[in-house]
Design an enzyme around this catalytic site. Structure first.
Site, PDB file in Angstrom:
ATOM      1  CE  LYS A   8       3.213   1.683  -0.411  1.00  0.00           C
ATOM      2  NZ  LYS A   8       3.637   0.773  -1.483  1.00  0.00           N
ATOM      3  NE  ARG A  25       2.713  -4.270   3.182  1.00  0.00           N
ATOM      4  CZ  ARG A  25       3.673  -3.346   3.050  1.00  0.00           C
ATOM      5  NH1 ARG A  25       3.703  -2.290   3.811  1.00  0.00           N
ATOM      6  NH2 ARG A  25       4.591  -3.494   2.128  1.00  0.00           N
ATOM      7  NE  ARG A  81      12.340  -0.014  -3.571  1.00  0.00           N
ATOM      8  CZ  ARG A  81      11.087  -0.134  -3.122  1.00  0.00           C
ATOM      9  NH1 ARG A  81      10.368   0.930  -2.845  1.00  0.00           N
ATOM     10  NH2 ARG A  81      10.547  -1.313  -2.936  1.00  0.00           N
ATOM     11  NE  ARG A 107      12.966  -2.147   0.476  1.00  0.00           N
ATOM     12  CZ  ARG A 107      11.686  -1.805   0.592  1.00  0.00           C
ATOM     13  NH1 ARG A 107      11.340  -0.540   0.475  1.00  0.00           N
ATOM     14  NH2 ARG A 107      10.767  -2.703   0.816  1.00  0.00           N
ATOM     15  NE  ARG A 167       8.624  -6.218  -0.948  1.00  0.00           N
ATOM     16  CZ  ARG A 167       9.428  -5.375  -1.594  1.00  0.00           C
ATOM     17  NH1 ARG A 167      10.401  -5.836  -2.361  1.00  0.00           N
ATOM     18  NH2 ARG A 167       9.261  -4.086  -1.483  1.00  0.00           N
TER      19      ARG A 167
END
Ligand code: AMP
Length: 190
Positions: free
Chosen positions: A13, A88, A127, A133, A144
């Site tokens: 995204k 969300r 990632r 992160r 998540r």
């Protein structure tokens, strides 16, 4: 142009939102980025959000909705925007509907990026190595994705019923995905 970009974690995204912003000269508003900036800068908002983010849970709606409302009221978004990571859940959809009504700025389209779970897990593992992160660890990723399936995915039906949903295959080269989004969006406005 006023857009939402939706889809599970790791579907790309943020990458696609940046490219669409450059193409349409609109502003990228990513609630996750706003929270991460606040955590980095040690603000009160950052302190409030970090415990939820580290567990892979949603930050409470009243906090998130007011951040978005504040951002959408700023002058630099007058040319349009793409909301990434918001809404969300159903409560956020309702809050967004009310905000956009007040501002007189309806949505043009909702992009749904899609990819198989195995692709998502692979991309998030990559990632995690590059960006570091704090919420890209196996346990939090699982939480998540579960929140996505339960609370966010059903929203795609809501926007499909409104005739706003544009489904896009999120597997392929970054450029080819951007091109297919732009082609579908431009076809809608012709
Ligand atoms: P993201 O970068 O979009 O994956 O967001 C990272 C984290 O920020 C999420 O796992 C949530 O904890 C929080 N977050 C981002 N956007 C929202 C939202 N719209 N509502 C609630 N929490 C959010």
């Amino acid at each position: 142009m006023r857009l939402l970009i939706m889809g599970p974690q790791g579907v790309g995204k943020g990458t696609q939102a940046e490219r669409l912003c450059a193409h349409y000269s609109i502003t990228h508003i990513a609630t996750g980025d706003i929270f991460r900036d606040n955590i980095k800068n040690g603000t009160a908002l950052g302190k409030k959000a970090s415990s939820y983010i580290n567990k892979g849970e949603l930050v409470p709606d009243e906090v998130t909705n007011s951040i978005v409302e504040d951002r959408l009221g700023k002058d630099d978004v007058k040319n349009g925007w793409i909301l990434d990571g918001y809404p969300r859940n159903a409560g956020q959809v309702k809050a967004l509907d009310e905000m956009l009504k007040r501002l007189g700025t309806p949505l043009d389209a909702v992009i749904a990026l899609e990819a198989d779970r195995s692709v998502l897990l692979e991309r998030m593992a990559k990632r995690a190595k590059i960006e570091g992160r704090s919420d890209d660890n196996p346990e939090t990723i699982k939480a998540r994705l579960a929140v996505y399936d339960k609370e966010t995915k059903p929203l795609l039906d809501t926007y499909a019923q409104r005739g706003l949903l544009v489904r896009i295959n999120g597997v392929g080269s970054i450029e080819s995905i951007t091109n297919s989004i732009i082609a579908k969006l431009d076809a809608r406005t012709k």
